[in-house]
Design an enzyme around this catalytic site. Structure first.
Site, PDB file in Angstrom:
ATOM      1  N   ASP A   1      58.409 -23.947  21.432  1.00 51.24           N
ATOM      2  CA  ASP A   1      57.371 -24.675  20.717  1.00 51.24           C
ATOM      3  C   ASP A   1      57.187 -24.059  19.337  1.00 51.24           C
ATOM      4  O   ASP A   1      57.150 -22.831  19.190  1.00 51.24           O
ATOM      5  CB  ASP A   1      56.067 -24.603  21.519  1.00 51.24           C
ATOM      6  N   GLU A  32      61.380 -26.590  18.134  1.00 47.68           N
ATOM      7  CA  GLU A  32      60.809 -27.319  17.004  1.00 47.68           C
ATOM      8  C   GLU A  32      60.975 -26.489  15.735  1.00 47.68           C
ATOM      9  O   GLU A  32      60.311 -25.467  15.572  1.00 47.68           O
ATOM     10  CB  GLU A  32      59.324 -27.589  17.250  1.00 47.68           C
TER      11      GLU A  32
END
Length: 884
Positions: free
Chosen positions: A475, A512
């Site tokens: 993340d 990400e």
């Protein structure tokens, strides 16, 4: 800045970088002297131009000529200190003791009056003096547990040991000894499975006093329910290993190059599945149930070509009560009005106490989440997580876990803060004033600091070794240093089957690579962003392809159209541009689609909408180079994920209101086929193969089971179940109301057509290695786009994959997003004669794609509207010229 601000010692604007160097945020004015002040228990203050409350004489600092040394400001974590004044610190015998209290640097004028003063951020000197690779957490010597915790600024640490049956009062309090910041105690065999906490006496800058904190272990491997206590456990114990755990039985892998991902939330998978026994619904155990709707769905995906199941966070997170009895279960009836506010009112009233959350709010990074276990209290979650991994592997899928090391749920003295109550001010990234940065929405961690990075690496290796997960999705990976991600990749690569029970090179990494917040532009370190990861083999999500196919972005108007949703060929009610502007926009979107199909390679060259031959890096997306990878495997191609609107919701919102449902399904399926046939890693959100809707919810992290419902039976899509939760956008709510009321839900037949389509295109992908070319050179040599440039037909992308050793594996793929059948006359690089519709498509459940044709006489490929067609050249007879 006011005079009071310049003497606010509760702010921490200076940095204790090394034992001999302080970075001072103001210029070194002539005639000023600088002093380092210390108070053992806090309470330093500036009154009447003087520093009061010190418990030691101040230390005189001297200005270093030339400012901050480049050897410091070129290092990860310290780039932002360029331009600070450098102050030299003389040798200080009591420095380690001083680091246990409050420190302030003050500048005084010739009259000894303070003109500026501030507290210090001290991560640099802590790393210099106390960073270590010594074992931490519970470490076993034979049958004896030793417990170690890193708390270099603590004055005292004691271990409180509890009987699991009585966790209110410790059965024993044991003093721990400090050796260079690591506090340790040797236990006894009888400690096994006991609960424990640390009692830490430490100065907390946030409160400016000595705090005595009861805190769990950041290196925890097991927990009591609701994370109240850590637990002493040996992960190798036989009762924590599933049957047939050794040797590991893994599905075959082609590593990152051949990966196809399906992203799934553990609770979504089974909470509404009546074929799952009630005790397993919404839990790890559902994956081990044979012949349920969900397990059959996973097997079908694996049979079609999905290789990895990506699970949303499964580590211990803070926002769901572990025990089912402590949760609320709202009763919501399907509304007559598809835009009714009643469902969201009921759901949101209990949102902080229901059983659903995405889980991006870490509490303990290396313990399975308790709410997904049949018993959250203790070791059951360890066994059931392992059983889940084994069961998923048996369906033919490998397991990727979603990890969130970029932030924690809490910081400071919050009861859910672990890191900051052990080493206040160290593990979280601080702003210029010493406040915790929250650009990620939660307290950001400072993984540029040595021991925070150490905790991350230890955690990843534990998940790999002890739980045998097959991959990690990071993340907000761009909030980490690139060097940390490369270090993790190297650490995984070093794992071997003989030594560690896993083949580390088979473990995949992606995340990400977004760039924003206080670290943007490599402000503090070289980030693990899209533009910096080329050549590492680490994948990052491709928002260029996502936005081009869907239309707009998560930050633009909901109804903005893209390649698959009508841009330039089927304008919706919000498009007021003329035909020429629409056509130009459609061609530029198609260029981004082409680049995504080529793996978003920075150096891939093709003719663009302006008629020029450009490299991928020369195209622009959101003011950044569109092409960013060095190898196709570094692109994660997707058009939907757990966040933002589902793909079906985007299709519903962006197509004209009058578009029939059959055409909406075709647009949706075409978007999926772009992902399926892209070089790189295709990534699909769970339910995108079932027209999944969240009733237009764009951020469903706390929207409960009602808006996140996933019906794997394929009977319903969840469209029109009420107005989604309020995210503070009243104008958008008006648009959502209109859409929910104006558009029907898809039927089971519509959903079946979507399910069949994805499985068909995945089988087509699997049938040819050309859809997973190994490197940039192969993509440049074998992938060509056709009908490009300023005269390109809007809404159409055509490509060929040719030039290999045999004609048997040559392909032509046409994505026709327009409203009319379209013909492509074969051109350079596409040999005439012998082309046929792919066998999988000739027998497709989609009658329309079966009408796609190739005419050998005219060398013309014809593809119907809103259809993706793949053409192949039949394998030559054995012994023929093309076979030799």
């Amino acid at each position: 800045m006011t005079a009071a601000d310049r003497t606010d010692v509760r702010a921490r604007r200076a940095h204790f970088v090394t034992a001999s160097l302080v970075a001072w945020p103001w210029s070194a004015a002539t005639g000023l002297r600088h002093r380092l002040h210390h108070a053992a228990s806090g309470g330093l203050r500036v009154e009447g131009g003087t520093v009061h409350g010190a418990t030691s004489p101040p230390i005189e600092l001297s200005v270093v000529a030339g400012g901050m040394p480049g050897t410091i400001t070129r290092r990860d974590g310290w780039r932002h200190l360029a331009g600070f004044t450098a102050l030299a610190v003389p040798d200080t015998p009591h420095l380690d003791a001083w680091l246990q209290g409050q420190l302030v640097v003050a500048a005084v004028d010739g009259d000894d009056r303070v003109v500026a003063a501030t507290g210090l951020q001290f991560a640099g000197v802590i790393d210099e003096r106390f960073a270590t690779q010594r074992p931490l957490g519970v470490v076993w010597r034979g049958g004896v547990p030793d417990v170690h915790v890193w708390a270099p600024t603590a004055r005292r640490v004691r271990l409180l040991r509890y009987d699991p049956a009585d966790r209110d009062q410790p059965r024993e309090i044991v003093a721990m000894t400090n050796d260079r910041g690591v506090w340790s105690v040797s236990g006894a065999p009888s400690w096994d499975r006991d609960l424990y906490r640390y009692e830490v006496e430490v100065y907390a800058p946030d409160t400016d006093r000595i705090e005595t904190n009861l805190v769990t272990d950041p290196w925890s491997l097991s927990l009591a329910a609701d994370s109240t206590h850590s637990q002493i456990v040996r992960l190798e114990d036989a009762d924590l290993l599933p049957h047939a755990w050794d040797p590991p039985a893994k599905p075959t892998t082609t590593r990152q190059r051949g990966m196809v991902v399906y992203e799934l939330h553990v609770r979504d998978f089974s909470i509404g599945d009546v074929s799952v026994p009630p005790r397993h619904r919404g839990r790890y155990g559902a994956f081990s149930c044979d012949d349920t709707t969900g397990v059959q769905h996973l097997r079908g995906l694996a049979d079609a070509g999905v290789t990895h199941l990506h699970l949303l966070p499964t580590f211990d997170f803070a926002t769901v009560p572990d025990r089912e009895a402590d949760r609320v279960s709202p009763s919501i009836e399907p509304p007559d009005d598809p835009a009714s506010e009643r469902p969201r009112t009921i759901q949101q009233a209990g949102r902080d106490h229901d059983g659903f959350n995405w889980g991006y709010d870490p509490w303990h990074w290396t313990v399975p989440e308790g709410s997904y276990a049949s018993d959250p209290d203790g070791v059951t979650r360890i066994l059931e997580f392992r059983q889940m991994v084994r069961a998923i592997n048996r369906t033919g899928l490998r397991v990727v876990v979603d990890v969130v090391y970029n932030h924690t749920h809490a910081a400071g003295q919050d009861p859910a803060s672990v890191l900051d109550r052990l080493v206040p001010g160290y593990h979280h990234r601080l702003d210029a004033d010493g406040r915790v940065e929250t650009s990620s929405c939660c307290p950001n961690t400072a993984t540029e600091h040595a021991m925070t990075a150490r905790l991350v690496v230890d955690s990843v290796l534990t998940w790999a070794r002890a739980y045998r997960v097959d991959g990690f999705r990071f993340d907000l990976m761009g909030h980490h240093p690139r060097s940390l991600m490369v270090r993790i990749r190297a650490a995984l690569d070093a794992l071997t089957s003989d030594a560690d029970g896993v083949v580390g090179r088979d473990i995949v990494l992606y995340g990400e690579g977004w760039e924003f917040g206080e670290v943007a532009g490599d402000a503090r370190f070289v980030q693990a962003t899209q533009r910096n990861l080329g050549g590492t083999g680490i994948g990052s999500f491709d928002d260029r392809l996502r936005d081009a196919v869907r239309g707009g972005s998560p930050f633009t108007e909901l109804r903005t159209q893209g390649f698959a949703t009508g841009a330039g060929v089927d304008p919706n009610e919000t498009d007021t541009d003329g035909p020429a502007v629409r056509a130009d926009r459609a061609r530029r979107l198609a260029d981004l689609v082409r680049l995504g199909l080529a793996g978003s390679l920075a150096e891939y060259r093709f003719e663009t909408a302006d008629g020029r031959i450009r490299a991928g890096r020369d195209l622009v997306h959101d003011d950044a180079p569109a092409g960013y990878t060095a190898a196709p495997m570094e692109q994660v191609a997707y058009v939907s994920a757990h966040d933002n609107e589902t793909l079906f919701d985007a299709v519903q919102a962006k197509l004209p209101l009058s578009t029939p449902m059959a055409q909406r399904v075709r647009a949706h399926n075409l978007a999926l086929s772009v992902v399926a046939f892209a070089q790189g890693t295709p990534f699909f959100h769970a339910g995108s193969d079932l027209l999944r809707s969240k009733s237009l919810d764009r951020d469903s992290y706390a929207s409960g089971d009602w808006f996140n419902r996933l019906d794997l039976t394929g009977r319903t899509s969840n469209w029109g179940v009420g107005l989604p939760p309020d995210h503070g956008e009243p104008e958008r709510d008006d648009v959502v109301r209109m859409l929910l009321r104006a558009l029907p839900a898809p039927t089971a037949g519509d959903i079946a057509r979507c399910r069949d389509h994805l499985r068909e295109v995945l089988r087509v992908r699997r049938s040819s290695p050309r859809f997973g070319l190994p490197d940039a050179a192969a993509v440049r040599a074998q992938l060509r786009f056709h009908a490009t440039g300023p005269d390109a037909p809007p809404g159409v992308v055509a490509m060929s994959l040719t030039g290999g050793r045999s004609s048997a594996d040559e392909l032509v793929v046409v994505f026709n997003a327009s409203l009319a059948s379209w013909s492509l006359i074969g051109e350079g690089g596409v040999a005439a004669g012998g082309w046929e519709l792919h066998p999988m498509l000739r027998s497709s459940t989609d009658e329309v794609v079966r009408t796609a044709t190739y005419d050998a006489r005219s060398h013309r490929f014809a593809v119907p509207a809103r259809t993706t067609a793949v053409f192949v050249r039949p394998a030559p007879l054995a012994g023929s010229a093309t076979d030799r």
